[in-house]
Structure formats: C-alpha cells, structure tokens
Design an enzyme around this catalytic site. Structure first.
Site, PDB file in Angstrom:
ATOM      1  N   SER B 155      47.134 -25.754  -6.066  1.00 51.93           N
ATOM      2  CA  SER B 155      46.227 -26.882  -5.810  1.00 51.93           C
ATOM      3  C   SER B 155      44.814 -26.354  -5.547  1.00 51.93           C
ATOM      4  CB  SER B 155      46.771 -27.702  -4.642  1.00 51.93           C
ATOM      5  OG  SER B 155      46.123 -28.941  -4.541  1.00 51.93           O
ATOM      6  N   ARG B 225      44.926 -39.785   4.770  1.00 54.13           N
ATOM      7  CA  ARG B 225      46.084 -38.947   4.462  1.00 54.13           C
ATOM      8  C   ARG B 225      47.148 -39.731   3.706  1.00 54.13           C
ATOM      9  NH1 ARG B 225      47.956 -33.820   3.557  1.00 54.13           N
ATOM     10  NH2 ARG B 225      49.999 -33.489   4.459  1.00 54.13           N
ATOM     11  N   ASP B 321      53.519 -33.798 -11.974  1.00 50.42           N
ATOM     12  CA  ASP B 321      52.275 -33.728 -11.192  1.00 50.42           C
ATOM     13  C   ASP B 321      51.209 -34.572 -11.882  1.00 50.42           C
ATOM     14  OD1 ASP B 321      49.939 -33.085  -9.843  1.00 50.42           O
ATOM     15  OD2 ASP B 321      50.207 -30.915  -9.985  1.00 50.42           O
ATOM     16  N   HIS B 354      53.043 -33.258  -7.503  1.00 46.47           N
ATOM     17  CA  HIS B 354      52.156 -32.167  -7.124  1.00 46.47           C
ATOM     18  C   HIS B 354      52.763 -31.297  -6.020  1.00 46.47           C
ATOM     19  CE1 HIS B 354      48.398 -30.048  -6.666  1.00 46.47           C
ATOM     20  NE2 HIS B 354      48.346 -30.358  -5.392  1.00 46.47           N
ATOM     21  N   ASP B 355      53.455 -31.929  -5.100  1.00 49.35           N
ATOM     22  CA  ASP B 355      54.037 -31.208  -3.962  1.00 49.35           C
ATOM     23  C   ASP B 355      55.065 -30.153  -4.379  1.00 49.35           C
ATOM     24  OD1 ASP B 355      52.770 -31.906  -1.688  1.00 49.35           O
ATOM     25  OD2 ASP B 355      54.350 -33.191  -0.887  1.00 49.35           O
TER      26      ASP B 355
END
Lengths: 377, 377
Positions: B155, B225, B321, B354-355
């Site tokens: 990232s 967040r 992602d 993405h994680d």
C-alpha cells in the site's frame, strides 16, 4: 382526477393531500394520518389504462419533470419524461410521489406530529421500502387509479418498482427497473452506515431535534453525501472527468484547501445537498434501503416474491455501476424467469457508473420506449 | 549499529533518535530537526549487505514485528517478518521507521515544535511520499547503512519502495511492492477527501489545536476510518464475512442501533482506531498519498522515474483489491520494462481486497521468499 389536472396550465401542479390512512408499517406501527406531496403530468384516459408511476431514488423527489422549488433546477428525469419523450404526458398519466420518510412534502421526520404539534424528528417510525409502496397505494386509491400501466424507477426507485410488483401483482401491468437490486449488500449497508455516523457525529444533529435550531447538522450531512456520491460514480468516470487535475492553478498548494478538482467537486456536492435535504430523512431512507431484501420474507428465495406474477418486467443495468452492479439485476431476472414472468434485461455500457440512469442515455430511452409501446403504451 | 542491537534481549527495541537534518521537503521547507522512531530486528552483517527496510502503510507504524505499545497487539506483519519467515532477523537486518508525519514517535503534527514549545498541529509542513523517503535516508545515513538489500512495502509502503528506487537508485538493490500504485487516482483522492472533511467538520478538531484539550476529534476520525475501511475490503469479502446477517438478534430493531453485523464491525473499526492514531497525522499522510504521482516530475512518463535503474523489482497485486487494482501494478511493471529494469509481477487471488497483504497469504510469502533468495538474501 382528470378534471383537476392541468387546469391552471402549470406543469406538475405541486399537489398535496393528507389522507387518513393508516399505513400498516413493517415495524407494526399503524401510521396515520399520511401526508403526500406529488406531481402529475398528463391526463388519465377514459378506461384508466395509461397511468405510469415513477418512483424516485434516495435523495430524489416528486419533481421528475418540473422545476424543483428550492433549487430552481429542472426536473431530475426530463431526459425520459416530457413531451416527445418515452414517458409522455400527451399519452400517459404520469404520477411521481415524494416517498414516505422524505422531506419534500410527504410525511417524514421533519413533518409535524399531530399528537405533539412538534416535528416527529426521531420519533418518526422506521420505515421500509414496502412501507413506501403501501403508502403510495393509498394515494393511488384516493386518486381512483386501480391499476398501473407501468411502474418505473432507478436505484431506490427500482426497489419500489420491484416491491410494487411483488406486493400488488394485480395492480402492476409492467415494471421498469433500472440500475437497481433486490437486496442491499453488506457493502451497500457499510457505505450508508458511514453516512449515518457522519450525521449523528455532528453535534448540531442534537439527537435529531435540530428543527427550529440555528445549528443544523449540515457538516455531517455534507460528509454523508460526499461518501455516497463517490459510490454513484465509477472509477473510470472520475478519472475521465477529473483525473489528477489541479483546481484553478498549476501547482500544488501544500495545504488542505481543495487542490484537486475532484476535491472541489465533492465539496460542492456536499454543500449543495444540505440546501435541499433533511438530515433525519437521510437517516430514515438509508435505513429503509438497508432493510431491503425482497427475498427475506420468502425464505430467501427471490422467485417466490414474484410467484404467479403476470407483470411484464424490463431491467436495465450499467456496466460501470458498482453500487448495484449488473450481477444484481441478473439475480432478479433469474428469479423472474424462475417465477415464469416475462422479463427482458439489457446491460448498457457507460462510463458514468450508477449515475448513468440520470444522464443522457439514448439507449436506455429507446429500450424504455420500446418496452412501453410493446405494452400498448 | 550491530553492537547496539539486541543487547537487552528485547525484540524491536523501540529506538528513538533526533537528527539535525534538515530534510529538504517538496514544499521547499527545510525541516529540522527530525525525530525518528524505528524498530530493528537482526544484525547488520560485516559487509552491510543484508539490510532490509520495511515501509509501513497509512495507519501503520514501526512495530512491524513487535508488540504495539498502545494496543498490545502483535506486530502488523508478523506473517512475513520473524524467525523462519521470508524476512528473518536470523539472516537480515530489518529496519522499520515510523514515517514522517505520523504519530508513533517520528516527527509529525503532534510533535513539539522546538521553535514554540507547542505541538506543531497544522503548522507542521505538508509532506509528500518523497519527503518521507528522504527523511528515512537521513536516518539510514546515521545508522551507517549505505545500501539497502531490499525495500519492502505494501500500500503506501509500496509507494515508498518505488520512490526509494526512483530517488536513490544506487542505494536500493531490490524492491518489493505489494498492493500499491505509482499514483493516486481521482477515486483514491475522493475517498481521502471524505475522511479529511469528516475530521475537519468535527468541532473538536478545533482547527487542529486539540492537543491538551479534553475534546478530541474522535467522532470525525472514526467516520474517516470507517469510510476508508470499506475501501480496504472487497464487496465479495464483505458479503462472505457479513452478508446481511443481523447483529446478536434474529429480527430487525426498526431503529438506528447497529442492526447488521457489518455496521457493528465498522463502528468498532472506527472506535478502536481513534485509540491509536492522531487526527492531524491522518490529514497529513492522506495528503501525502494524494499528492503521490511518481510520473509527474518526469513529464507524465513513468518509465523516466526509473531510467537507468539497476534495482530488481517484484510486484504483487490482489485480484479483489479495488483501492489499488491490478491495473495499477501492471502500469508500473510496463514502465519498469520500458526502463529496462528487471521486474517480476504476480496477481494473486484473494477474496479479502486491499487488506489481503496483511492477512495470511502463503503465496505472497513464497513469492517474497523466492525473490529475496534469488538476490542472495
């Protein structure tokens, strides 16, 4: 109804009515009385066979083809509805009703609770898409419209169209469902929850009791709108429209002003939204959408929501719509096929994401025109 | 450095140092002095050929393989870094530095401005990814590490790895870039802008001067967040993990509590984040990411950012992602190929979006292990 329509020459007419109801809500509440704000265009014909109900989306309103009284902007679907358009007041009797829970005249959290004389605020009952539809049915009863030649809606409007066909199969001859879904996904719920938290985190929200207060939850509502707005556009569309272009200058400011055009655009979307929308209505309508899962009451089998239907369906999706992607429309079409319903489906290509249905879409217009004419409309 | 490492038997060591600098920032500011907080694992070998720099992501920190002092949680990349792992302190000298602008000990908006004796707050200079990298280079100079055997990052860490290779080609033998990009897209910027607006809309933000105040901009930071967290997960992953499952009950509450598990999960993500992160740091680091476009200084030609490079590159993307989709990694690989660089690329399949790079990813580990060993590491 026909004799009341168009007499003063205004297009739309800004109609209001209060009906006794009650609306039997999914929560168990019997909601009454029910206020309705709606627009009509065109005349109901002699055999009452030309009524078309247009259902609006989350932040939409009844001004589908007439000037919005607050913003002064033209109706939100004049590309589809109007003289010479597929939905034409010269041929059709067109009705568009502000949904229950909204803020443009129909009963919602900003309306006065006759029991207290104060705005309902968060005492307004939590509603569902089915509740919106049941309320609309009460207004149509009042207007003497027993049967709808077509129900048309995009996004949340499409949810209402599907729900109309499911709840009142005998009243819906055909339904056009655009850029929509039969259930809200986890990701859909997640985005809405961010918006609700943004509103409720705003101290000016005051637990929903901000009506009449100087302090309005504009900041929270603007953030909610900004987050949602990203989901209405495609990555491709954003890149085409803005890319990494800077705002009115050649170099970065190394500050926190809107440096990029996309930032400025989003801020504008947030700020202009709060001028025309009520924060509590945003909470209630997003909740209704999150609760939406047409298969839920049918043991998770979507086809059962349409069993025995004789409604003709037309579904349209857009390939760059990631809010309600094509796969969701296909799920509906499969269920309709399983239920033996006549259903046509087209995926259109567009770079504009979910918003495509509100933009210039000649192919969509042709499809809707063809579908309506095939039904004798 | 070797003699200072591991003497007290602690893993990581929670190192701090303040250097004169200055760091020449892209904004033109000469920033000094510069505080660094970093972790090291393993010993630098005799010819100083085994140094691996790990770069962390937006809300990451230096505790890549050691316990986070505030949360008590294990390091954020222990799946990759540790005894017997591809990056192994038994063989490698591993360094992870809290980035400039962050809040875990390196200079950032919460740090004290020696000129005023007060926290910098919004007087901290706006920084870029290149600024972060230039600061890291100053620390490595101080540590006597001239050349990095590898720079690894996912990232925003990947952005730093690419920037390291571009700014300091002679200091970077190889670079591993995971789930990353060479530029922030309009959609990336848009999501960050929503987060920034959520923070700045919180009255407790107080123009950034909330340090020492009872009122902290927790609500705004939590909303930021939550919005960002949705982008870290895939639609598929959210559906698999939560779907439309209700929270600890069988029926809807018809209220605004967290009815769905995904709502409860997101709220938890927001609330736990504010315990460990500074709102102003979030503003500064998202800004740095939005400013990131490695090709910009090279007339928009990304290959020129790597001209003449002898760095070996390994890129990994994940198919689900949508924050930094595979196409962005492919763009980088094409540019590297055009620049004549050795570059390998793999797209891995994962439902986790993405994680995925932070989760159990045996294939990713095998790729990294193979790449490092092929380089004699």
């Amino acid at each position: 109804m026909a004799q009341n329509m168009g007499e003063d020459g205004r297009f739309g007419l800004d109609r209001r009515t209060k009906l006794l109801g009650p609306v039997r809500l999914d929560s168990g509440v019997q909601f009454a009385p029910v206020e309705f704000a709606y627009e009509t265009y065109g005349e109901l014909n002699g055999d009452k066979s030309n009524a078309i109900l247009i259902c609006h989306a989350l932040t939409g309103d009844q001004y589908v083809a007439s000037t919005h009284p607050r913003t002064g902007k033209p109706g939100w679907w004049t590309r589809l509805v109007g003289e010479g358009k597929p939905v034409d007041p010269a041929r059709h009797c067109i009705i568009c009703i502000n949904v229950l829970g909204s803020c443009m005249g129909s009963s919602g959290p900003a309306s006065f609770d006759p029991g207290t004389g104060e705005p309902y605020a968060m005492d307004f009952p939590v509603i569902t898409i089915a509740d919106m539809v049941r309320a609309q049915a009460i207004l149509l009863d009042h207007l003497g419209i027993e049967r709808l030649a077509c129900v048309i809606g995009g996004s949340m409007g499409g949810m209402q169209a599907l729900t109309w066909a499911s709840l009142f199969p005998d009243r819906v001859q055909s339904a056009i469902v655009i850029a929509s879904t039969a259930r809200h996904s986890a990701q859909n719920i997640a985005f809405h929850e961010v918006g609700r938290q943004a509103i409720m985190a705003d101290p000016n929200w005051q637990g929903g009791n901000y009506y009449g207060s100087v302090d309005q939850p504009d900041a929270g509502l603007a953030v909610a709108r900004m987050a949602a707005h990203i989901t209405y556009l495609s990555e491709e569309g954003l890149t085409q429209k803005f890319g990494r272009q800077l705002q009115d200058r050649d170099t970065k400011t190394f500050g926190f002003d809107a440096d990029f055009q996309v930032e400025s655009y989003l801020r504008h979307q947030g700020l202009s939204f709060v001028e025309r929308f009520d924060a509590n209505s945003y909470l209630y309508i997003t909740r209704a959408m999150d609760y939406y899962d047409l298969a839920e009451e049918h043991g998770g089998v979507l086809a059962k929501a349409f069993s025995g239907t004789r409604t003709r369906f037309c579904l349209v999706s857009f390939d760059s719509d990631w809010l309600y992607p094509t796969i969701e429309s296909k799920r509906v079409v499969q269920a309709l096929n399983a239920a033996g319903a006549a259903a046509s489906f087209v995926e259109l290509s567009s770079p504009f994401g979910h918003d495509a249905f509100l933009l210039e879409a000649p192919e969509m217009n042709r499809i809707i025109d063809g579908f309506l004419k095939a039904g004798g409309l």
